[in-house]
Design a protein around this motif. Structure first.
Motif, PDB file in Angstrom:
ATOM      1  N   LEU A 293       0.767  -0.880  -0.348  1.00 26.92           N
ATOM      2  CA  LEU A 293       0.365   0.014   0.258  1.00 26.92           C
ATOM      3  C   LEU A 293       0.914   1.063  -0.004  1.00 26.92           C
ATOM      4  O   LEU A 293       0.224   2.729   0.344  1.00 26.92           O
ATOM      5  CB  LEU A 293      -0.823   0.139   1.419  1.00 26.92           C
ATOM      6  N   GLY A 294       2.430   1.250  -0.319  1.00 30.10           N
ATOM      7  CA  GLY A 294       3.551   2.109  -0.112  1.00 30.10           C
ATOM      8  C   GLY A 294       3.033   2.489   0.950  1.00 30.10           C
ATOM      9  O   GLY A 294       3.466   4.027   0.915  1.00 30.10           O
TER      10      GLY A 294
ATOM     11  N   GLY B 237       8.106   0.469   1.205  1.00 33.30           N
ATOM     12  CA  GLY B 237       6.624   1.884   1.026  1.00 33.30           C
ATOM     13  C   GLY B 237       7.628   2.876   2.289  1.00 33.30           C
ATOM     14  O   GLY B 237       8.676   2.799   2.568  1.00 33.30           O
TER      15      GLY B 237
ATOM     16  N   TYR C 213      -6.626   7.005   5.759  1.00 33.28           N
ATOM     17  CA  TYR C 213      -5.872   7.520   4.808  1.00 33.28           C
ATOM     18  C   TYR C 213      -4.821   9.397   4.156  1.00 33.28           C
ATOM     19  O   TYR C 213      -6.576   9.730   4.837  1.00 33.28           O
ATOM     20  CB  TYR C 213      -7.421   7.642   3.515  1.00 33.28           C
TER      21      TYR C 213
ATOM     22  N   ASP D 144      -3.858  11.692  -0.167  1.00 35.55           N
ATOM     23  CA  ASP D 144      -3.718  10.748  -1.668  1.00 35.55           C
ATOM     24  C   ASP D 144      -4.838   9.603  -1.858  1.00 35.55           C
ATOM     25  O   ASP D 144      -4.681   9.362  -3.254  1.00 35.55           O
ATOM     26  CB  ASP D 144      -2.696  11.030  -2.425  1.00 35.55           C
TER      27      ASP D 144
ATOM     28  N   LYS E 253      -4.114   7.332   0.004  1.00 38.47           N
ATOM     29  CA  LYS E 253      -3.969   6.133   0.469  1.00 38.47           C
ATOM     30  C   LYS E 253      -3.852   5.697   1.590  1.00 38.47           C
ATOM     31  O   LYS E 253      -3.682   6.761   2.672  1.00 38.47           O
ATOM     32  CB  LYS E 253      -1.953   5.912   0.271  1.00 38.47           C
TER      33      LYS E 253
END
Length: 273
Positions: free
Chosen positions: A116-117, A188, A257, A260, A262
């Motif tokens: 998920l970065g 990440g 989140y 962005d 994420k």
């Protein structure tokens, strides 16, 4: 006298010719089928079954309905009687099979774990057979949590290797399965330090992001129950609170989140009442 005796004995023990008519194909478990006797006007009938068969309705007519009740081989039999006529009896062998045989274990198919970065956080989806019912899922290890539960499939996020266990019902049986999911090599960003407080809580929860990358960022906060159902979704600024008075007592998961879209963290939240 001997001649008369012999003739009487033959009349008593002789049997009329008769048979059971009906499909010769295998009977499915749970399926009904009708079988018929060789008809004789004014006669009485008595049907019986053996093995994985059950009589549905009357067993004293010239025909009978039976149901497959399990698997294996059984027999459908009847006896026919009429005063002044020879008796009659016949049987038919019936094989009962499952139309959807159950496996010994649930095969869990899953998507490739997706980074998920953000640090080591990753997400994956696992699914079982759609024909099974009453799914029950659990996960352990790797900081794993179920974020969405759709019955035969679940979405899971984790930080490391984890094990998923599942059980479901198939043709009246409980079938289980297990699978270990290995974390991908995620490279990440460093996760912001996020604090959810008070915890436990009953009225509101504050979202505090320490060292945010962008001051003034608006975050999306989602709260899921223990089954993965989304109960709350709200946009908040850092240090803002969320009203949770509408949530029932229990364990929840708070997912945050960034701007962005994420996911940057997930915390466990306890609601007291």
């Amino acid at each position: 006298m001997l001649l008369i005796s012999a003739a009487f004995s033959q009349a008593v023990y002789a049997q009329a010719s008769c048979s059971v008519s009906g499909s010769t194909a295998s009977l499915l478990n749970g399926q009904n089928r009708t079988y018929s006797a060789t008809f004789q006007s004014g006669a009485s009938y008595f049907w019986s079954v053996t093995g994985p068969l059950t009589i549905i309705g009357s067993n004293t007519g010239s025909s009978v309905t039976v149901r497959g009740n399990g698997t294996g081989t059984g027999r459908v039999c009847y006896a026919r009687y009429k005063a002044g006529a020879l008796p009659c009896a016949a049987c038919r062998t019936v094989t009962v099979v499952n139309n959807n045989p159950c496996p010994s274990t649930i095969l869990l198919l899953g998507s490739v774990p997706e980074c998920l970065g953000l640090g080591n956080l990753f997400e994956t989806t696992l699914a079982g057979n759609t024909s099974f019912t009453n799914y029950s899922w659990s996960v352990s290890g790797g900081g794993a949590s179920i974020t969405q539960n759709n019955g035969n499939n679940v979405r899971i996020i984790a930080f490391g290797n984890f094990t998923v266990n599942v059980s479901a019902r198939c043709n009246g049986q409980t079938i289980t399965g297990t699978r270990t999911v290995f974390a991908p090599n995620c490279d990440g960003i460093i996760l912001p330090d996020i604090n959810v407080s008070p915890n436990p809580t009953s009225e509101q929860v504050n979202i505090d992001v320490k060292n945010p990358t962008k001051p003034g960022t608006t975050y999306v906060v989602e709260i899921f129950n223990h089954l993965g159902k989304k109960e709350v979704r709200k946009n908040v600024k850092n240090h803002e609170s969320i009203d949770v008075k509408g949530l029932k007592k229990g364990i929840y998961f708070v997912r945050v989140y960034n701007s962005d879209g994420k996911a940057i963290d997930m915390k466990r939240l306890v609601i007291n009442r």
